[in-house]
Design an enzyme around this catalytic site. Structure first.
Site, short mmCIF file in Angstrom:
data_model
loop_
_atom_site.label_atom_id
_atom_site.label_comp_id
_atom_site.label_asym_id
_atom_site.label_seq_id
_atom_site.Cartn_x
_atom_site.Cartn_y
_atom_site.Cartn_z
N GLY A 10 0.82 -1.21 0.00
CA GLY A 10 0.00 0.00 0.00
C GLY A 10 0.85 1.26 0.00
N ARG A 14 -2.73 8.15 3.94
CA ARG A 14 -2.90 9.07 5.06
C ARG A 14 -1.58 9.61 5.62
NH1 ARG A 14 -6.89 5.06 8.19
NH2 ARG A 14 -5.82 3.62 6.79
N GLY A 150 -10.49 -2.97 12.37
CA GLY A 150 -11.51 -3.99 12.21
C GLY A 150 -11.88 -4.58 13.57
N ASN A 234 -0.96 4.64 10.55
CA ASN A 234 -1.66 5.10 9.35
C ASN A 234 -1.35 6.55 8.99
OD1 ASN A 234 -2.99 2.62 8.88
ND2 ASN A 234 -4.48 3.13 10.46
N ALA A 429 54.83 28.04 18.42
CA ALA A 429 53.51 28.65 18.21
C ALA A 429 53.49 29.40 16.89
CB ALA A 429 53.19 29.59 19.36
C1 UD1 Z 1 -6.27 -3.68 8.34
C2 UD1 Z 1 -7.34 -4.73 8.65
C3 UD1 Z 1 -8.05 -4.36 9.93
C4 UD1 Z 1 -7.05 -4.24 11.06
C5 UD1 Z 1 -5.92 -3.28 10.70
C6 UD1 Z 1 -4.82 -3.38 11.72
C7 UD1 Z 1 -8.14 -5.60 6.51
C8 UD1 Z 1 -9.25 -5.60 5.55
N1 UD1 Z 1 -8.29 -4.82 7.55
O1 UD1 Z 1 -6.95 -2.46 8.12
O2 UD1 Z 1 -9.02 -5.34 10.27
O3 UD1 Z 1 -7.69 -3.80 12.25
O4 UD1 Z 1 -5.34 -3.59 9.42
O5 UD1 Z 1 -3.81 -2.43 11.54
O6 UD1 Z 1 -7.18 -6.32 6.33
N2 UD1 Z 1 -1.71 -3.62 1.87
C9 UD1 Z 1 -1.24 -4.29 0.77
N3 UD1 Z 1 -2.00 -4.38 -0.34
C10 UD1 Z 1 -3.27 -3.87 -0.39
C11 UD1 Z 1 -3.77 -3.21 0.74
C12 UD1 Z 1 -2.97 -3.10 1.86
O7 UD1 Z 1 -0.09 -4.77 0.78
O8 UD1 Z 1 -3.90 -4.01 -1.44
C13 UD1 Z 1 -0.86 -3.52 3.07
C14 UD1 Z 1 -0.57 -2.08 3.46
O9 UD1 Z 1 0.63 -1.65 2.84
C15 UD1 Z 1 -0.42 -2.19 4.97
C16 UD1 Z 1 -1.28 -3.37 5.35
O10 UD1 Z 1 -1.54 -4.08 4.16
O11 UD1 Z 1 0.92 -2.47 5.35
C17 UD1 Z 1 -2.60 -2.92 5.98
O12 UD1 Z 1 -3.29 -2.10 5.07
P1 UD1 Z 1 -4.18 -0.88 5.57
O13 UD1 Z 1 -4.79 -0.27 4.39
O14 UD1 Z 1 -3.41 -0.02 6.47
O15 UD1 Z 1 -5.31 -1.67 6.39
P2 UD1 Z 1 -6.24 -1.10 7.52
O16 UD1 Z 1 -7.32 -0.30 6.91
O17 UD1 Z 1 -5.42 -0.46 8.55
CA CA Z 2 -3.31 0.05 8.80
#
Ligand code: UD1
Ligand code: CA
Length: 463
Positions: A10, A14, A150, A234, A429
């Site tokens: 990702g 944010r 979540g 985040n 010096a």
């Molecule tokens: C996710 C969880 C949530 C949990 C939270 C904990 C899901 C659907 N939700 O939400 O239940 O409470 O983490 O921190 O999993 N990433 C990818 N590929 C993608 C999307 C994300 O590699 O397509 C990676 C991001 O880089 C990140 C991690 O997954 O390192 C979490 O992604 P993020 O979008 O931050 O998830 P949250 O909304 O925080």
């Molecule tokens: Ca996250």
């Protein structure tokens, strides 16, 4: 058999940054590096990082940093899997299907933005998973403020029924403060079977890894003892908060082990630093990187020590020391700057406004005031007078200065490199020394003083 997968594809919108979120630094190491380090107590057979947004940057950063880390040799090399489009955490894990064909072990999945996990917590999660032969086991916590996470719905036996993302929760569901940490252990063959059937029927239109729990049985939740461990990053406020948590953890540990911190709130210490007992750290001092400090040393106030080895009973006062070695009993500062592979011998004194760069000093050598010693090798018991400078740079190249044992330089002398001064030399010096000086000699290299007696300025009055 265990394979590890870290979700790092990702962007981290944010964070408002060009840098992928997982490459942001927390106390000297990137978030994703910290996540990998939290797995150091299990023995995986594969380690996979799923990259996407500026994936080549993530890959490069991990490749360089991990090579320096010698503790990692017993671990399998990192593999990088590309998730070209980021369609959610479930979609990210789907990318592993071709890579893990025939793999029958467990898959440990970690979000790349959860950097404060302790290795013991991961180990415990794996144990619970194994003992109960779960299809999936996930880390949970009860957060005072669960907003954004979540929510995990489980029965009294910790058997998970459902995970609902914050934005998909009803008002009633939001009352549940038990959250999903983003750390899971899956039975891979069972997960692999249901992964292709994920649907993006949620508010974000993403494929959620968390939806897999609806189809796996049994899924169990394991609460962490200290919820600070699982805080996800985040935005930049989360990053700053995580830094404070990390600092509190590191400083508490050193105080427990016998280090005195005076005004700990004003001190920062990276978790890669090693301190011996009876080290005293004074206010406004920052100790970073691979630094080690020996027993009885007193560091600060107002000092920065980075990637340096400081011996026993050393004092450092209002000074900056980077990439250097200081032997036992040396006194540094106030206002000294040691950098780039400087080595200071035992019981040396490096005082006010002295800069040392690539300088090697024998034992009991002093440079107490106003000096620059660069690309220089000094013997034992040398005394550098106030204002002595090594002129090491001719505008194109750097040159060496060598000074023998017990040699003394007078105030305001310039040693024009390359130049060698033998043992027991005295430099007058104000000298500008451009040629080598043999042992046991006095060198005077300045114009002779001229006094014209009876001389007066011819002024207007006399005209
Ligand atoms: C996710 C969880 C949530 C949990 C939270 C904990 C899901 C659907 N939700 O939400 O239940 O409470 O983490 O921190 O999993 N990433 C990818 N590929 C993608 C999307 C994300 O590699 O397509 C990676 C991001 O880089 C990140 C991690 O997954 O390192 C979490 O992604 P993020 O979008 O931050 O998830 P949250 O909304 O925080
Ligand atoms: Ca996250």
């Amino acid at each position: 058999m265990i394979a590890i997968a870290v979700l790092a594809a990702g962007r981290g919108t944010r964070m408002k940054s060009d840098l992928p979120k997982v490459l942001h630094e927390l106390g000297g190491r990137s978030l994703v590096e910290r996540v990998l380090d939290s797995c150091l107590e299990i023995q995986p057979s594969r380690r996979i990082v799923i990259v996407g947004y500026r994936g080549e940057l993530v890959e490069k950063s991990l490749a360089c940093d991990r090579q320096i880390d010698t503790g990692e040799t017993s671990f399998p090399p990192l593999e990088f899997v590309n998730q070209a489009e980021q369609l959610g955490t479930g979609h990210a894990i789907q990318q592993l299907l071709p890579y893990l064909v025939g793999f029958t072990g467990d898959l440990l999945v970690l979000n790349g933005d959860v950097p404060l996990l302790r290795p013991t917590t991961i180990k415990h999660l794996m144990q619970v998973h194994k003992e109960n032969q779960n299809a999936a086991t996930l880390l949970t916590a009860n957060l005072p403020n669960p907003q954004g996470y979540g929510r995990v719905f489980a029965d009294s036996q910790n058997v998970v029924k459902q995970i609902v993302e914050d934005r998909d929760c009803t008002a009633a569901q939001k009352q549940n403060h038990r959250i999903n940490a983003g750390v899971y252990c899956f039975n891979w063959p069972k997960l692999a079977e249901i992964l292709p059937h994920l649907r993006a029927d949620n508010d974000q239109k993403e494929y959620y890894l968390t939806d897999t729990v609806n189809h796996l049985n049994p899924v169990m939740a394991v609460d962490v003892e200290d919820y600070h461990e699982i805080l996800g990053i985040n935005d930049r406020k989360h990053l700053a908060n995580a830094y404070n948590i990390l600092q509190r953890r590191v400083k508490d540990e050193w105080m427990t082990k016998g280090v005195t911190l005076i005004d700990p709130e004003s001190i920062t210490i990276d978790d890669t630093v090693e301190l011996a007992i009876d080290v005293i750290v004074e206010p406004q001092t920052h100790i970073r990187g691979k630094t080690a400090i020996g027993t009885g040393s007193r560091i600060g106030p107002g000092s920065l020590i980075e990637n340096s080895q400081i011996g026993e009973n050393v004092t450092v006062l209002y000074s900056v020391i980077t990439d250097s070695v200081v032997a036992n009993g040396a006194k540094i500062g106030p206002y000294a700057h040691l950098r780039v592979h400087t080595e200071v011998g035992a019981n040396c004194r490096i005082g006010n406004f002295v800069e040392l760069k690539k300088a090697k000093l024998g034992d009991r050598t002093n440079a107490a005031h106003l000096s620059y010693l660069g690309d220089a090798t000094l013997g034992e018991k040398v005394n550098i007078g106030a204002g002595t400078i090594t002129a090491n740079y001719d505008g194109v190249n750097k040159h060496q200065t060598v000074i023998g044992d017990r040699t003394k330089t007078g105030s305001n002398s310039v040693l024009v490199a390359p130049v060698t001064l033998g043992d027991d030399v005295t430099v007058a010096a104000g000298s500008v020394v451009t040629e080598d000086v043999p042992n046991d000699s006095l060198v005077i290299a300045r114009s002779k003083q001229v006094v014209k007696s009876g001389w007066k300025l011819k002024g207007k009055d006399e005209a």
